[in-house]
Design an enzyme around this catalytic site. Structure first.
Site, PDB file in Angstrom:
ATOM      1  N   GLU A  92       0.828  -1.209   0.000  1.00  0.00           N
ATOM      2  CA  GLU A  92       0.000   0.000   0.000  1.00  0.00           C
ATOM      3  C   GLU A  92       0.860   1.256   0.000  1.00  0.00           C
ATOM      4  O   GLU A  92       1.980   1.249   0.488  1.00  0.00           O
ATOM      5  CB  GLU A  92      -0.895   0.013   1.245  1.00  0.00           C
ATOM      6  CG  GLU A  92      -1.959  -1.083   1.201  1.00  0.00           C
ATOM      7  CD  GLU A  92      -2.935  -1.036   2.371  1.00  0.00           C
ATOM      8  OE1 GLU A  92      -4.125  -1.240   2.132  1.00  0.00           O
ATOM      9  OE2 GLU A  92      -2.499  -0.791   3.517  1.00  0.00           O
ATOM     10  N   CYS A 105       3.301   8.663   0.789  1.00  0.00           N
ATOM     11  CA  CYS A 105       3.928   7.819   1.799  1.00  0.00           C
ATOM     12  C   CYS A 105       4.156   6.455   1.147  1.00  0.00           C
ATOM     13  O   CYS A 105       3.189   5.783   0.786  1.00  0.00           O
ATOM     14  CB  CYS A 105       3.005   7.709   3.019  1.00  0.00           C
ATOM     15  SG  CYS A 105       3.598   6.560   4.275  1.00  0.00           S
ATOM     16  N   CYS A 112       7.290  -6.701   6.975  1.00  0.00           N
ATOM     17  CA  CYS A 112       8.325  -6.067   7.796  1.00  0.00           C
ATOM     18  C   CYS A 112       8.745  -7.076   8.854  1.00  0.00           C
ATOM     19  O   CYS A 112       7.934  -7.883   9.287  1.00  0.00           O
ATOM     20  CB  CYS A 112       7.754  -4.818   8.471  1.00  0.00           C
ATOM     21  SG  CYS A 112       8.941  -3.883   9.462  1.00  0.00           S
ATOM     22  N   CYS A 116       6.727  -4.389  15.570  1.00  0.00           N
ATOM     23  CA  CYS A 116       6.368  -3.452  16.639  1.00  0.00           C
ATOM     24  C   CYS A 116       4.931  -3.723  17.095  1.00  0.00           C
ATOM     25  O   CYS A 116       4.051  -3.992  16.270  1.00  0.00           O
ATOM     26  CB  CYS A 116       6.494  -2.013  16.145  1.00  0.00           C
ATOM     27  SG  CYS A 116       8.157  -1.585  15.602  1.00  0.00           S
ATOM     28  N   CYS A 119       1.866  -1.747  15.428  1.00  0.00           N
ATOM     29  CA  CYS A 119       1.840  -1.537  13.978  1.00  0.00           C
ATOM     30  C   CYS A 119       1.321  -2.765  13.233  1.00  0.00           C
ATOM     31  O   CYS A 119       1.698  -3.892  13.546  1.00  0.00           O
ATOM     32  CB  CYS A 119       3.240  -1.190  13.492  1.00  0.00           C
ATOM     33  SG  CYS A 119       3.345  -0.846  11.722  1.00  0.00           S
ATOM     34  N   GLU A 160      10.834  -1.480   6.807  1.00  0.00           N
ATOM     35  CA  GLU A 160      11.892  -0.686   7.432  1.00  0.00           C
ATOM     36  C   GLU A 160      12.889  -0.298   6.336  1.00  0.00           C
ATOM     37  O   GLU A 160      13.636  -1.148   5.849  1.00  0.00           O
ATOM     38  CB  GLU A 160      12.554  -1.531   8.535  1.00  0.00           C
ATOM     39  CG  GLU A 160      13.860  -0.982   9.077  1.00  0.00           C
ATOM     40  CD  GLU A 160      13.802   0.490   9.499  1.00  0.00           C
ATOM     41  OE1 GLU A 160      12.855   0.905  10.186  1.00  0.00           O
ATOM     42  OE2 GLU A 160      14.729   1.237   9.119  1.00  0.00           O
ATOM     43  N   SER A 214      11.828   6.510  14.913  1.00  0.00           N
ATOM     44  CA  SER A 214      10.678   6.008  15.665  1.00  0.00           C
ATOM     45  C   SER A 214      11.177   5.564  17.028  1.00  0.00           C
ATOM     46  O   SER A 214      11.678   4.464  17.186  1.00  0.00           O
ATOM     47  CB  SER A 214      10.041   4.830  14.926  1.00  0.00           C
ATOM     48  OG  SER A 214       9.473   5.270  13.716  1.00  0.00           O
ATOM     49  N   LEU A 215      11.045   6.446  18.006  1.00  0.00           N
ATOM     50  CA  LEU A 215      11.588   6.139  19.341  1.00  0.00           C
ATOM     51  C   LEU A 215      10.506   5.498  20.217  1.00  0.00           C
ATOM     52  O   LEU A 215      10.673   4.405  20.738  1.00  0.00           O
ATOM     53  CB  LEU A 215      12.141   7.414  19.987  1.00  0.00           C
ATOM     54  CG  LEU A 215      12.885   7.209  21.302  1.00  0.00           C
ATOM     55  CD1 LEU A 215      14.140   6.375  21.124  1.00  0.00           C
ATOM     56  CD2 LEU A 215      13.247   8.566  21.943  1.00  0.00           C
ATOM     57  N   HIS A 216       9.409   6.183  20.408  1.00  0.00           N
ATOM     58  CA  HIS A 216       8.211   5.655  21.069  1.00  0.00           C
ATOM     59  C   HIS A 216       8.336   5.350  22.558  1.00  0.00           C
ATOM     60  O   HIS A 216       7.335   5.049  23.207  1.00  0.00           O
ATOM     61  CB  HIS A 216       7.662   4.415  20.350  1.00  0.00           C
ATOM     62  CG  HIS A 216       7.340   4.668  18.914  1.00  0.00           C
ATOM     63  ND1 HIS A 216       6.581   5.728  18.492  1.00  0.00           N
ATOM     64  CD2 HIS A 216       7.694   4.006  17.784  1.00  0.00           C
ATOM     65  CE1 HIS A 216       6.468   5.712  17.177  1.00  0.00           C
ATOM     66  NE2 HIS A 216       7.142   4.689  16.709  1.00  0.00           N
ATOM     67  N   CYS A 331      -0.917   6.221  10.102  1.00  0.00           N
ATOM     68  CA  CYS A 331       0.325   5.575  10.517  1.00  0.00           C
ATOM     69  C   CYS A 331       0.051   4.240  11.189  1.00  0.00           C
ATOM     70  O   CYS A 331      -0.768   4.150  12.097  1.00  0.00           O
ATOM     71  CB  CYS A 331       1.077   6.440  11.528  1.00  0.00           C
ATOM     72  SG  CYS A 331       1.519   8.037  10.923  1.00  0.00           S
TER      73      CYS A 331
HETATM   74  N1  SAH Z   1       9.874   1.120   9.826  1.00  0.00           N
HETATM   75  C1  SAH Z   1       9.943   2.556   9.776  1.00  0.00           C
HETATM   76  C2  SAH Z   1       8.950   3.122   8.837  1.00  0.00           C
HETATM   77  C3  SAH Z   1       7.510   3.031   9.268  1.00  0.00           C
HETATM   78  S1  SAH Z   1       7.019   4.641   9.522  1.00  0.00           S
HETATM   79  C4  SAH Z   1       9.839   3.094  11.184  1.00  0.00           C
HETATM   80  O1  SAH Z   1       9.691   2.315  12.104  1.00  0.00           O
HETATM   81  O2  SAH Z   1       9.972   4.285  11.387  1.00  0.00           O
HETATM   82  C5  SAH Z   1       5.539   4.572  10.264  1.00  0.00           C
HETATM   83  C6  SAH Z   1       5.498   5.453  11.483  1.00  0.00           C
HETATM   84  O3  SAH Z   1       4.226   5.256  12.079  1.00  0.00           O
HETATM   85  C7  SAH Z   1       6.537   5.006  12.500  1.00  0.00           C
HETATM   86  O4  SAH Z   1       6.957   6.054  13.305  1.00  0.00           O
HETATM   87  C8  SAH Z   1       5.703   4.040  13.297  1.00  0.00           C
HETATM   88  O5  SAH Z   1       6.293   3.772  14.524  1.00  0.00           O
HETATM   89  C9  SAH Z   1       4.394   4.779  13.391  1.00  0.00           C
HETATM   90  N2  SAH Z   1       3.280   3.916  13.762  1.00  0.00           N
HETATM   91  C10 SAH Z   1       3.160   2.601  13.561  1.00  0.00           C
HETATM   92  N3  SAH Z   1       1.990   2.141  14.050  1.00  0.00           N
HETATM   93  C11 SAH Z   1       1.351   3.205  14.552  1.00  0.00           C
HETATM   94  C12 SAH Z   1       0.068   3.379  15.178  1.00  0.00           C
HETATM   95  N4  SAH Z   1      -0.739   2.358  15.385  1.00  0.00           N
HETATM   96  N5  SAH Z   1      -0.268   4.619  15.551  1.00  0.00           N
HETATM   97  C13 SAH Z   1       0.555   5.663  15.328  1.00  0.00           C
HETATM   98  N6  SAH Z   1       1.750   5.563  14.760  1.00  0.00           N
HETATM   99  C14 SAH Z   1       2.156   4.343  14.371  1.00  0.00           C
END
Ligand code: SAH
Length: 340
Positions: A92, A105, A112, A116, A119, A160, A214-216, A331
């Site tokens: 997608e 995007c 992947c 996570c 996701c 990724e 993407s730290l989170h 996202c």
């Molecule tokens: N693998 C890369 C690219 C994916 S980017 C990465 O990890 O950065 C997608 C972005 O959306 C990342 O920051 C990811 O962590 C975030 N994301 C994934 N699932 C999400 C969700 N359910 N709600 C909000 N952000 C999310």
């Protein structure tokens, strides 16, 4: 002899192949221009003779993704495309309309392997890397289908990007090429879950793109609950690589942080996050958690308080606007299969 993927080739590489075929080098420019406009076959390249068209067709193939499904958001005009690739895989991409221009995007892998917790993209694991042409096609054919000029790209779809390093670099060269789409590096963002060795490798190219991390979570314990990649690379190692990246390129890094109810949204975590961001002069982009089917994680209800704490410590914070929510284009909601 199996055919090669001609749209993954730069003009210089095309020239070398054409020289082997006994063809003049100016043909490379002509072919490249056709490819970068989305020509579906050699027969449509009208300034190239029939016999060369045939010779090319024997050696090369041209990728043309098929639109399996197109959904348009009633809320904001966001378009989500489900593409079918040459081998039948489906991925997608999302076209978003911002004031500063239309942004696509793009996905970088089929599936992947990062898995996570929040996701949807990793359900089913990694199937394969996308080729440079398959990443480029998402931009080319979104533009063609929608009739909207694309000015910005975010590598934030499925996959990724730094786990598919070489093809992603090739894609960047193609999409940035003056004879192609000519999209400037400053209009491109690459988001990573944080692979320190690959961040260092990217820094060596000294590109002007925006790197997003993407730290989170600001502490290893919480991050590990959300992101299995944390087992291999503790936060300190990732942040050290980001610092080297910033020092080398002069480009400010953006930290992405999905706000999750009672997991990563305490005042104490906000303070730790502010310290981390400060240590590498990063910008913080908070993402309201988007719902992912089957996940027990809930969106945080403390975003405003969290921002207050961050700003109180001098951090630079924005909240990501949620686009395409009604078509599951936000996202973390992209997935590789035709489900539901
Ligand atoms: N693998 C890369 C690219 C994916 S980017 C990465 O990890 O950065 C997608 C972005 O959306 C990342 O920051 C990811 O962590 C975030 N994301 C994934 N699932 C999400 C969700 N359910 N709600 C909000 N952000 C999310």
């Amino acid at each position: 002899m199996s055919k090669s993927d001609i749209k993954s080739m730069l003009p210089t590489e095309l020239e070398a192949s054409l020289a082997e075929m006994g063809e003049p080098s100016y043909r490379a420019g002509q072919i490249f221009t056709w490819l970068m406009r989305g020509a579906p076959d050699f027969a449509s390249m009208t300034n190239i003779g029939k016999s060369l068209q045939q010779k090319l067709d024997e050696r090369f193939y041209i990728t043309v993704p098929e639109i399996l499904r197109k959904q348009v958001s009633k809320e904001d005009g966001t378009i989500k495309y489900l593409w079918k690739l040459r081998d039948g895989s489906a991925i997608e991409s999302v076209l978003m309309r911002y004031k500063h221009g239309n942004t696509v995007c793009v996905s970088s892998q089929v599936g992947c392997r990062m898995n996570c917790a929040f996701c949807a993209s990793a359900h089913g694991g990694l199937i394969r890397n996308l080729t440079a042409s398959e990443i480029l096609d998402q931009v080319l054919f979104s533009e063609k289908d929608s009739g909207s000029k694309i000015s910005n790209i975010v590598l934030m779809g499925i996959g990724e990007p730094l786990d598919n390093f070489d093809n992603v670099m090739k894609f960047l060269e193609l999409v940035n090429h003056p004879d192609g789409m000519n999209i400037g590096m400053r209009h491109i963002s690459l988001s990573t879950c944080g692979l320190p060795d690959k961040i260092d490798k990217l820094a060596d190219y000294n590109l002007q793109l925006t790197l997003s991390l993407s730290l989170h979570a600001p502490d290893d314990k919480t991050r590990l609950e959300l992101m299995p990649v944390g087992r291999r690379y503790p936060i300190r190692e990732v942040i050290d690589a980001c610092r080297r990246y910033y020092e080398k390129t002069g480009r400010r890094i953006s930290i992405e942080y999905a706000m999750i109810d009672r997991v990563n949204d305490s005042d104490e975590q906000a303070e730790m996050l502010a310290d981390i961001a400060h240590s590498i002069s990063a910008h913080i982009n908070l993402i309201p958690l988007n719902n992912v089917e089957g996940s027990p994680l809930k969106p945080s209800r403390r975003i405003n308080q969290f921002i207050k704490t961050l700003e109180g410590k001098g951090a630079n914070v924005t909240v990501r606007r949620r686009l395409g929510g009604d078509i599951e284009a936000a996202c973390g909601q992209l997935r590789k299969k035709v489900t539901g």
